[in-house]
Write an enzyme that holds these catalytic residues in place. Structure first.
Site, PDB file in Angstrom:
ATOM      1  N   ILE A 178     -12.178   2.917  -5.366  1.00 42.06           N
ATOM      2  CA  ILE A 178     -12.162   4.185  -4.625  1.00 42.06           C
ATOM      3  C   ILE A 178     -12.640   5.328  -5.515  1.00 42.06           C
ATOM      4  O   ILE A 178     -13.446   6.169  -5.105  1.00 42.06           O
ATOM      5  CB  ILE A 178     -10.746   4.475  -4.091  1.00 42.06           C
ATOM      6  CG1 ILE A 178     -10.374   3.469  -2.994  1.00 42.06           C
ATOM      7  CG2 ILE A 178     -10.649   5.892  -3.534  1.00 42.06           C
ATOM      8  CD1 ILE A 178      -8.914   3.497  -2.598  1.00 42.06           C
ATOM      9  N   LEU A 221      -7.494  -2.838  -8.753  1.00 42.33           N
ATOM     10  CA  LEU A 221      -8.944  -2.946  -8.564  1.00 42.33           C
ATOM     11  C   LEU A 221      -9.421  -2.028  -7.441  1.00 42.33           C
ATOM     12  O   LEU A 221     -10.478  -1.390  -7.536  1.00 42.33           O
ATOM     13  CB  LEU A 221      -9.324  -4.394  -8.251  1.00 42.33           C
ATOM     14  CG  LEU A 221      -9.223  -5.409  -9.393  1.00 42.33           C
ATOM     15  CD1 LEU A 221      -9.511  -6.807  -8.866  1.00 42.33           C
ATOM     16  CD2 LEU A 221     -10.184  -5.055 -10.519  1.00 42.33           C
ATOM     17  N   LYS A 222      -8.646  -1.958  -6.363  1.00 43.00           N
ATOM     18  CA  LYS A 222      -9.034  -1.107  -5.241  1.00 43.00           C
ATOM     19  C   LYS A 222      -8.988   0.367  -5.625  1.00 43.00           C
ATOM     20  O   LYS A 222      -9.844   1.155  -5.202  1.00 43.00           O
ATOM     21  CB  LYS A 222      -8.134  -1.388  -4.037  1.00 43.00           C
ATOM     22  CG  LYS A 222      -8.427  -2.723  -3.347  1.00 43.00           C
ATOM     23  CD  LYS A 222      -7.507  -2.947  -2.178  1.00 43.00           C
ATOM     24  CE  LYS A 222      -7.945  -4.171  -1.366  1.00 43.00           C
ATOM     25  NZ  LYS A 222      -7.828  -5.423  -2.119  1.00 43.00           N
ATOM     26  N   ILE A 223      -8.008   0.768  -6.403  1.00 38.18           N
ATOM     27  CA  ILE A 223      -7.929   2.162  -6.857  1.00 38.18           C
ATOM     28  C   ILE A 223      -9.162   2.508  -7.677  1.00 38.18           C
ATOM     29  O   ILE A 223      -9.778   3.561  -7.496  1.00 38.18           O
ATOM     30  CB  ILE A 223      -6.641   2.386  -7.665  1.00 38.18           C
ATOM     31  CG1 ILE A 223      -5.421   2.341  -6.735  1.00 38.18           C
ATOM     32  CG2 ILE A 223      -6.681   3.711  -8.422  1.00 38.18           C
ATOM     33  CD1 ILE A 223      -4.097   2.346  -7.455  1.00 38.18           C
ATOM     34  N   TYR A 266       0.827  -1.212   0.000  1.00 36.72           N
ATOM     35  CA  TYR A 266       0.000   0.000   0.000  1.00 36.72           C
ATOM     36  C   TYR A 266       0.855   1.254   0.000  1.00 36.72           C
ATOM     37  O   TYR A 266       0.564   2.232  -0.694  1.00 36.72           O
ATOM     38  CB  TYR A 266      -0.941   0.001   1.209  1.00 36.72           C
ATOM     39  CG  TYR A 266      -2.219  -0.764   0.963  1.00 36.72           C
ATOM     40  CD1 TYR A 266      -3.369  -0.115   0.519  1.00 36.72           C
ATOM     41  CD2 TYR A 266      -2.294  -2.138   1.174  1.00 36.72           C
ATOM     42  CE1 TYR A 266      -4.543  -0.815   0.285  1.00 36.72           C
ATOM     43  CE2 TYR A 266      -3.457  -2.845   0.942  1.00 36.72           C
ATOM     44  CZ  TYR A 266      -4.575  -2.181   0.500  1.00 36.72           C
ATOM     45  OH  TYR A 266      -5.736  -2.869   0.256  1.00 36.72           O
TER      46      TYR A 266
END
EC number: 2.7.7.7
Length: 605
Positions: free
Chosen positions: A341, A336-338, A304
């Site tokens: 968000i 994927l998380k970006i 991260y």
């Protein structure tokens, strides 16, 4: 039926051995086994497909028992994402779900492992498509021991409808053709609101929101400065609408590599301005990084923080998976998380963490000095909920008692001005004992931080070649500082071969002085340059420059830079190598071909 002994150590009453033995799976410490006592039945109930095998082994590693037959002991049915509730019930030949069994999607165990908690299985994202909560009246009694005759280990697999061109369950067919299941994709109306939002946003991603959202990307070198450190999450990958991009596997250290792609070549300031187009993404990722710092998950916190460092350098907003995956150090899951968000202004993973009250208790316990995650977990699992609870009912070590007594003080950041004042006090005392000894403050202070969590004092003397030459000086210094009221507690003292003193101090003459944690680190002059790199950080910069040395066939540690290092199988070091440089920080940078970076430009997270 379940096997005679599973990985959590429980023994079913019937004593019959049917459980698949996974002797090669190494379990985490018992205090971290969040699935202890849980028995998972996966659908499809085999591990022929590698992704499912990885997920099963991960669950076993964290304490779960895996059974290939449904029985009275089964606690969870874990369902492949491609299957619906109707598919599973048809396969199991059940009218209703037994009341003692919880059915969840394959995401549930992985998310629980990532959180280090048993998450609430009733959350919508873990509901199997098509499942409707039944009342207790409608739920069936627990299954009989023979209820899954059609789902035995020898016959447990699912077959696709012939019309499907894409394999959905990675399996083959059930030998009993009467139990064959037709697989269908989950319908859109069964998706939760979160998935609908992402689906809608993806359908509109070609429409620019503003000038900054156009497809303008920096020319980033594809090389990633890691071999055994992935920029992505390290747990098994989940199925995604995005295919993981192909990348060239890095060869041995003797093959060519792109040095310019290493993080240490560019450094960083750690500053995110309000005008940074990725400020909101960075803010949420930082909260996740902080969580992994608290839970001592070094791999994920590093991933991260690397991602945050990369996003800080971008001049345009990273809005999609495809844009994120092209950036250095960012892997599949973080991409994927970006995207999540950007599209939802939040991260469901973070919401799961902060909503669990046990996390806040665990966080409190881990902030006690000399308490690690294993000990903190033990206390949480024993039902303890507060510091007062621990003081009353737990046998604490002397250092743990001190950590609770000064809990708030140890968590209070030390302003830079106070670090400077404490440093001057130590420096004056050191000069009075030996004028040739230098006192250097390392860590975040040397990087220019406005505050620090603790203080690292590097004690060195140019003419020395071993830390043992400084032990006598350290003894004189600590005795003097204790006598004048500066040192108030010794938490760790060096042995005859040690090089570190750890304890607490206060600034004399100040009313209501706050206890501060400090380290005295003995560094001989011959190793000062390497030690300054090591004890300055940050850790991402250090990992990058050490890995660069390794790529060159060298070795960099806190004592020096070495060449001609021989390694055997498993990268076991066979010799020390020949010293290139240890005393001069600048010369180590030059030898590695890394541009000189002052400490304030080594902040890569």
């Amino acid at each position: 039926m379940l096997g005679k002994r599973n990985h959590s150590g429980s023994v079913p009453p019937n004593g019959k051995k049917k459980l698949r033995k996974r002797s090669t799976v190494e379990l985490v410490p018992e205090s971290e086994q969040i699935f202890q006592g849980k028995v998972f039945y996966y659908v499809p109930p085999d591990d022929k497909a590698q992704p499912r095998r990885i997920r099963i082994n991960k669950a076993i590693k964290f304490g779960a028992a895996w059974t290939t037959e449904l029985s009275l002991s089964t606690t969870h049915i874990v369902v492949d994402k491609t299957l619906t509730f109707k598919d599973v019930m048809t396969f199991l030949k059940l009218e209703t779900l037994p009341s003692n069994i919880i059915m969840v999607s394959e995401d549930y165990p992985i998310d629980s492992i990532e959180s280090r908690f048993l998450l609430d299985p009733k959350q919508k994202q873990y509901t199997v498509s098509g499942y409707q909560e039944m009342s207790k009246v409608e739920r069936a009694a627990p299954p009989s021991p023979t209820m899954s005759e059609h789902a035995s280990e020898d016959t447990a697999a699912l077959k696709q409808p012939p019309s499907h061109s894409k394999e959905l369950v990675h399996g083959s067919e059930i030998d009993d053709t009467s139990a064959r299941v037709q697989i269908s994709q989950p319908q859109n109306h069964d998706m939760d609101d979160h998935k609908k939002m992402i689906k809608l946003a993806r359908s509109m991603e070609h429409i620019p929101i503003n000038d900054e959202d156009d497809d303008q990307e920096d020319d980033i070198p594809p090389s990633r400065d890691q071999s055994d450190e992935s920029g992505s999450d390290v747990e098994p990958r989940r199925p995604s609408s995005h295919n993981r991009p192909k990348s060239k596997r890095k060869g041995s250290r003797n093959l060519s590599f792109n040095q310019e792609g290493f993080t240490c070549m560019t450094g960083g300031t750690g500053i995110t301005t309000d005008s940074n187009p990725n400020a909101r993404t960075i803010e949420i990722l930082q909260k996740m990084a902080d969580y992994y710092v608290e839970t001592k998950d070094h791999w994920r916190q590093s991933a991260y923080r690397k991602t945050i460092g990369v996003l800080r350098k971008q001049n345009t907003k990273i809005s999609s998976y495809d844009e994120a995956i092209r950036l250095p150090t960012i892997g599949h899951r973080l991409a994927l998380k970006i995207e999540e968000i950007v599209l939802t202004n939040g991260l469901r993973r973070l919401n799961d963490v902060v909503s669990d009250p046990r996390f806040h208790v665990l966080q409190t316990f881990m902030n006690i000095y000399c308490v690690g995650i294993n000990q903190a977990w033990n206390w949480v699992q024993q039902g303890h909920t507060s510091l007062e609870d621990l003081k009353a009912h737990v046998s604490l070590t002397k250092n743990q008692q001190l950590g609770i007594e000064h809990y708030d003080e140890f968590l209070t950041r030390i302003p830079r001005e106070e670090v400077t004042a404490l440093g001057n006090f130590v420096r004056d005392a050191a000069v009075s004992i030996d004028p040739k000894v230098e006192v250097i403050i390392g860590g975040s202070y040397r990087r220019g931080a406005s505050s620090s969590g603790d203080i690292d004092f590097i004690l060195t003397k140019r003419s020395t070649t071993s830390s043992q030459e400084l032990l006598e000086f350290l003894t004189s210094l600590t005795n003097h500082l204790t006598k004048v009221g500066f040192l108030v507690a010794a938490l760790l003292t060096p042995s005859q071969t040690g090089s570190k003193w750890h304890g607490c101090c206060v600034l004399p003459g100040i009313l209501k002085s706050i206890w501060r944690r400090i380290d005295f680190l003995l560094v001989p002059g011959s190793e000062l340059g390497a030690a300054l790199i090591y004890f300055t950080g940050d850790d991402i910069f250090n990992r990058s420059i050490r890995l660069l040395a390794s790529k060159k066939g060298w070795r960099l540690n806190q004592r020096g830079l070495y060449k001609d290092v021989l390694r055997g199988p498993g990268r076991v070091r066979l010799n020390e190598g020949s010293l290139i440089e240890g005393a001069d920080e600048n010369k180590i940078f030059a030898a590695l071909g890394v541009p000189w970076r002052p400490p304030e430009q080594r902040i890569c997270n």
